[in-house]
Design a protein around this motif. Structure first.
Motif, PDB file in Angstrom:
ATOM      1  N   UNK A 164      49.569  48.403  10.209  1.00  0.00           N
ATOM      2  CA  UNK A 164      50.944  48.763  10.601  1.00  0.00           C
ATOM      3  C   UNK A 164      51.511  47.775  11.624  1.00  0.00           C
ATOM      4  N   UNK A 165      50.654  47.246  12.501  1.00  0.00           N
ATOM      5  CA  UNK A 165      51.108  46.257  13.488  1.00  0.00           C
ATOM      6  C   UNK A 165      51.368  44.902  12.820  1.00  0.00           C
ATOM      7  N   UNK A 166      50.494  44.540  11.902  1.00  0.00           N
ATOM      8  CA  UNK A 166      50.711  43.286  11.159  1.00  0.00           C
ATOM      9  C   UNK A 166      52.035  43.381  10.402  1.00  0.00           C
ATOM     10  N   UNK A 167      52.291  44.550   9.843  1.00  0.00           N
ATOM     11  CA  UNK A 167      53.539  44.722   9.088  1.00  0.00           C
ATOM     12  C   UNK A 167      54.756  44.492   9.987  1.00  0.00           C
ATOM     13  N   UNK A 168      54.666  44.931  11.238  1.00  0.00           N
ATOM     14  CA  UNK A 168      55.795  44.696  12.159  1.00  0.00           C
ATOM     15  C   UNK A 168      56.044  43.203  12.345  1.00  0.00           C
ATOM     16  N   UNK A 169      54.961  42.414  12.395  1.00  0.00           N
ATOM     17  CA  UNK A 169      55.106  40.957  12.538  1.00  0.00           C
ATOM     18  C   UNK A 169      55.755  40.374  11.281  1.00  0.00           C
ATOM     19  N   UNK A 170      55.262  40.790  10.132  1.00  0.00           N
ATOM     20  CA  UNK A 170      55.730  40.238   8.855  1.00  0.00           C
ATOM     21  C   UNK A 170      57.196  40.603   8.611  1.00  0.00           C
ATOM     22  N   UNK A 171      57.528  41.879   8.930  1.00  0.00           N
ATOM     23  CA  UNK A 171      58.859  42.402   8.618  1.00  0.00           C
ATOM     24  C   UNK A 171      59.948  41.829   9.525  1.00  0.00           C
ATOM     25  N   UNK A 172      59.551  41.309  10.677  1.00  0.00           N
ATOM     26  CA  UNK A 172      60.534  40.875  11.663  1.00  0.00           C
ATOM     27  C   UNK A 172      61.483  39.802  11.121  1.00  0.00           C
ATOM     28  N   UNK A 173      60.938  38.857  10.365  1.00  0.00           N
ATOM     29  CA  UNK A 173      61.760  37.734   9.916  1.00  0.00           C
ATOM     30  C   UNK A 173      61.224  37.205   8.583  1.00  0.00           C
ATOM     31  N   UNK A 174      61.962  37.435   7.504  1.00  0.00           N
ATOM     32  CA  UNK A 174      61.468  37.047   6.173  1.00  0.00           C
ATOM     33  C   UNK A 174      61.373  35.535   5.991  1.00  0.00           C
ATOM     34  N   UNK A 175      61.971  34.748   6.887  1.00  0.00           N
ATOM     35  CA  UNK A 175      61.926  33.292   6.750  1.00  0.00           C
ATOM     36  C   UNK A 175      60.824  32.666   7.586  1.00  0.00           C
ATOM     37  N   UNK A 176      59.965  33.522   8.085  1.00  0.00           N
ATOM     38  CA  UNK A 176      58.856  33.024   8.891  1.00  0.00           C
ATOM     39  C   UNK A 176      57.589  33.328   8.109  1.00  0.00           C
ATOM     40  N   UNK A 177      56.719  32.333   7.970  1.00  0.00           N
ATOM     41  CA  UNK A 177      55.486  32.576   7.217  1.00  0.00           C
ATOM     42  C   UNK A 177      54.427  33.210   8.111  1.00  0.00           C
ATOM     43  N   UNK A 178      53.763  34.228   7.599  1.00  0.00           N
ATOM     44  CA  UNK A 178      52.666  34.874   8.330  1.00  0.00           C
ATOM     45  C   UNK A 178      51.403  34.734   7.478  1.00  0.00           C
ATOM     46  N   UNK A 179      50.415  34.040   8.030  1.00  0.00           N
ATOM     47  CA  UNK A 179      49.142  33.844   7.324  1.00  0.00           C
ATOM     48  C   UNK A 179      48.097  34.728   8.000  1.00  0.00           C
ATOM     49  N   UNK A 180      47.531  35.655   7.237  1.00  0.00           N
ATOM     50  CA  UNK A 180      46.491  36.535   7.791  1.00  0.00           C
ATOM     51  C   UNK A 180      45.158  36.165   7.147  1.00  0.00           C
ATOM     52  N   UNK A 181      44.236  35.738   7.969  1.00  0.00           N
ATOM     53  CA  UNK A 181      42.911  35.308   7.518  1.00  0.00           C
ATOM     54  C   UNK A 181      41.968  36.513   7.620  1.00  0.00           C
ATOM     55  N   UNK A 182      41.624  37.055   6.445  1.00  0.00           N
ATOM     56  CA  UNK A 182      40.807  38.273   6.420  1.00  0.00           C
ATOM     57  C   UNK A 182      39.344  37.981   6.070  1.00  0.00           C
ATOM     58  N   UNK A 183      38.785  36.952   6.695  1.00  0.00           N
ATOM     59  CA  UNK A 183      37.393  36.564   6.386  1.00  0.00           C
ATOM     60  C   UNK A 183      36.414  37.744   6.555  1.00  0.00           C
ATOM     61  N   UNK A 184      36.720  38.636   7.508  1.00  0.00           N
ATOM     62  CA  UNK A 184      35.777  39.734   7.820  1.00  0.00           C
ATOM     63  C   UNK A 184      36.286  41.115   7.438  1.00  0.00           C
ATOM     64  N   UNK A 185      37.341  41.151   6.643  1.00  0.00           N
ATOM     65  CA  UNK A 185      38.021  42.432   6.422  1.00  0.00           C
ATOM     66  C   UNK A 185      37.125  43.484   5.767  1.00  0.00           C
ATOM     67  N   UNK A 186      36.173  43.022   4.953  1.00  0.00           N
ATOM     68  CA  UNK A 186      35.389  43.980   4.150  1.00  0.00           C
ATOM     69  C   UNK A 186      34.419  44.835   4.958  1.00  0.00           C
ATOM     70  N   UNK A 187      34.191  44.455   6.218  1.00  0.00           N
ATOM     71  CA  UNK A 187      33.235  45.220   7.028  1.00  0.00           C
ATOM     72  C   UNK A 187      33.920  46.368   7.771  1.00  0.00           C
ATOM     73  N   UNK A 188      34.672  47.150   7.025  1.00  0.00           N
ATOM     74  CA  UNK A 188      35.234  48.368   7.609  1.00  0.00           C
ATOM     75  C   UNK A 188      36.644  48.260   8.140  1.00  0.00           C
ATOM     76  N   UNK A 189      37.436  47.341   7.623  1.00  0.00           N
ATOM     77  CA  UNK A 189      38.829  47.227   8.071  1.00  0.00           C
ATOM     78  C   UNK A 189      39.784  47.473   6.906  1.00  0.00           C
ATOM     79  N   UNK A 190      41.007  47.806   7.278  1.00  0.00           N
ATOM     80  CA  UNK A 190      42.053  47.965   6.286  1.00  0.00           C
ATOM     81  C   UNK A 190      42.626  46.577   5.983  1.00  0.00           C
TER      82      UNK A 190
END
Ligand SMILES: *Cc1c(COP(=O)(O)O)cnc(C)c1O
Length: 355
Positions: A164-190
């Motif tokens: 939900x917090x990442x979404x706030x960053x992404x939603x703020x400005x559609x002309x800004x690129x947001x790169x999320x590196x989820x190298x460790x996401x599978x160990x119990x994260x959404x």
């Protein structure tokens, strides 16, 4: 440096990987690799047939692998880009979307490669400080016009922001690129991947190097809007059309399809990590509870640097960072149960000697 090397690269700063010394046998827990083997299906796939197949080029579109990854996440292959490790995927993002002077931001304590890229591509980068408790201040990333690169969970702290917090960053400005590196996401994260349905300025990067136990195969991928994936493929075809070997394509496809083995391995790493963290807490160490395949803690009665050196002398490689904010901490990758028992016994001995 040769006469020919371009001036613009003089401030480049090479990434320093966790060391791989060969002078003796080490328990290697310094690079967040895996002590578990890849799925047995991977070995089948990388069979004699594949070796014979090497007399031809691999599929430059990597269709089979992209389809398999897409299917695992509910996307078509036209929303999946694959590269030679997440590092190359990030590299292609840089090549396609960033030019000298462009403004980007990332935390002061994070995966070192982001600064390496920023320097190589001569970006105007700002590193927002992590807070006292090592978490990120999400407002920093919301209230900036800079493009954003975040590892979520972060490395080496192991802490993450909720989607939900990442979404706030992404939603703020559609002309800004947001790169999320989820190298460790599978160990119990959404994961942020579902947000890709909703936003065209989000690139989610994942890797087979951690939860699929295949760092040596070099497979990473990005899930994003069709437009962004199309651009990345265009750039790829001007740089290295055959970036994935036929072995990586076959092995990666088999690995992503074997969800059962994947879930089993991830559960095992989580269980061993939790036990190990409990033991460290029992020793009075300050442990940051991560949701990754590593643990991050502050030892007691001995400096982190000294503990790292002592462990190295005993044949155990772990990671210590000199940066002021994390210099009191050690990062240890979660290995097998037996490896972690050896590590724990050595930590106990080293601490006892310091008393
Ligand atoms: C390990 C790691 C990577 C590297 O992934 P590769 O697929 O091996 O290139 C990328 N990002 C972060 C945050 C990592 O910790």
């Amino acid at each position: 440096m040769s006469y020919f090397f371009l001036d613009e690269y003089k401030n480049m700063e090479a990434y320093v990987p966790g060391e791989q010394p060969k002078d003796r046998q080490y328990i290697k827990l310094n690079a967040n690799e895996s002590s578990l083997p890849p799925s047995p299906k991977v070995m089948e796939a990388m069979s004699i047939a594949q070796i014979n197949g090497m007399s031809h080029y691999s599929d430059p579109h990597c269709t089979e692998l992209r389809k398999a990854i897409g299917a695992a996440f509910g996307f078509g292959y036209d929303q999946v880009f694959v590269g030679n490790g997440a590092d190359e995927v990030l590299g292609f993002c840089m090549l396609a979307f960033f030019k000298p002077g462009m403004k980007v931001c990332f935390p002061d304590i994070t995966y070192d490669f982001y600064r390496t890229y920023a320097k190589t591509y001569r970006l105007d980068y700002e590193q927002f400080p992590i807070k006292e408790d090592m978490t990120l201040d999400v407002e920093d990333y919301i209230n900036t016009d800079r493009d954003v690169i975040l590892a979520n969970p972060n490395n080496p702290t192991g802490l993450s922001l909720p989607v939900s917090e990442i979404e706030r960053i992404v939603a703020k400005n559609p002309h800004r690129m947001v790169i999320i590196d989820e190298a460790y996401v599978d160990y119990g994260n959404e994961s942020c991947v579902p947000l890709v349905q909703k936003y065209d300025n989000l690139v989610v990067v994942q890797t087979f190097s951690k939860s699929r136990n295949m760092p040596g195969a070099r497979i990473g991928f990005a899930i994003s809007s069709k437009g962004i994936i199309d651009d990345m493929n265009k750039i790829k075809f001007t740089f290295n059309p055959f970036n994935m070997s036929s072995l990586a394509i076959a092995g990666g496809t088999a690995a992503i399809k074997d969800q059962e083995y994947f879930h089993k391995c991830v559960a095992e790493v989580i269980r061993i990590r939790e036990e190990f963290e409990d033991e460290l807490t029992g020793l009075g160490f300050e442990v940051i509870r991560t949701t990754t395949n590593f643990t991050f803690f502050k030892p007691k009665g001995i400096s982190a640097k000294k503990m790292t050196e002592e462990l190295r002398d005993r044949g155990i490689l772990v990671r210590h960072y000199d940066e002021e904010k994390v210099k009191d901490y050690i990062r240890i990758t979660i290995g097998t149960k037996m490896e972690m028992e050896i590590v724990l016994n050595n930590i106990k001995e080293i601490t006892a000697e310091c008393k």
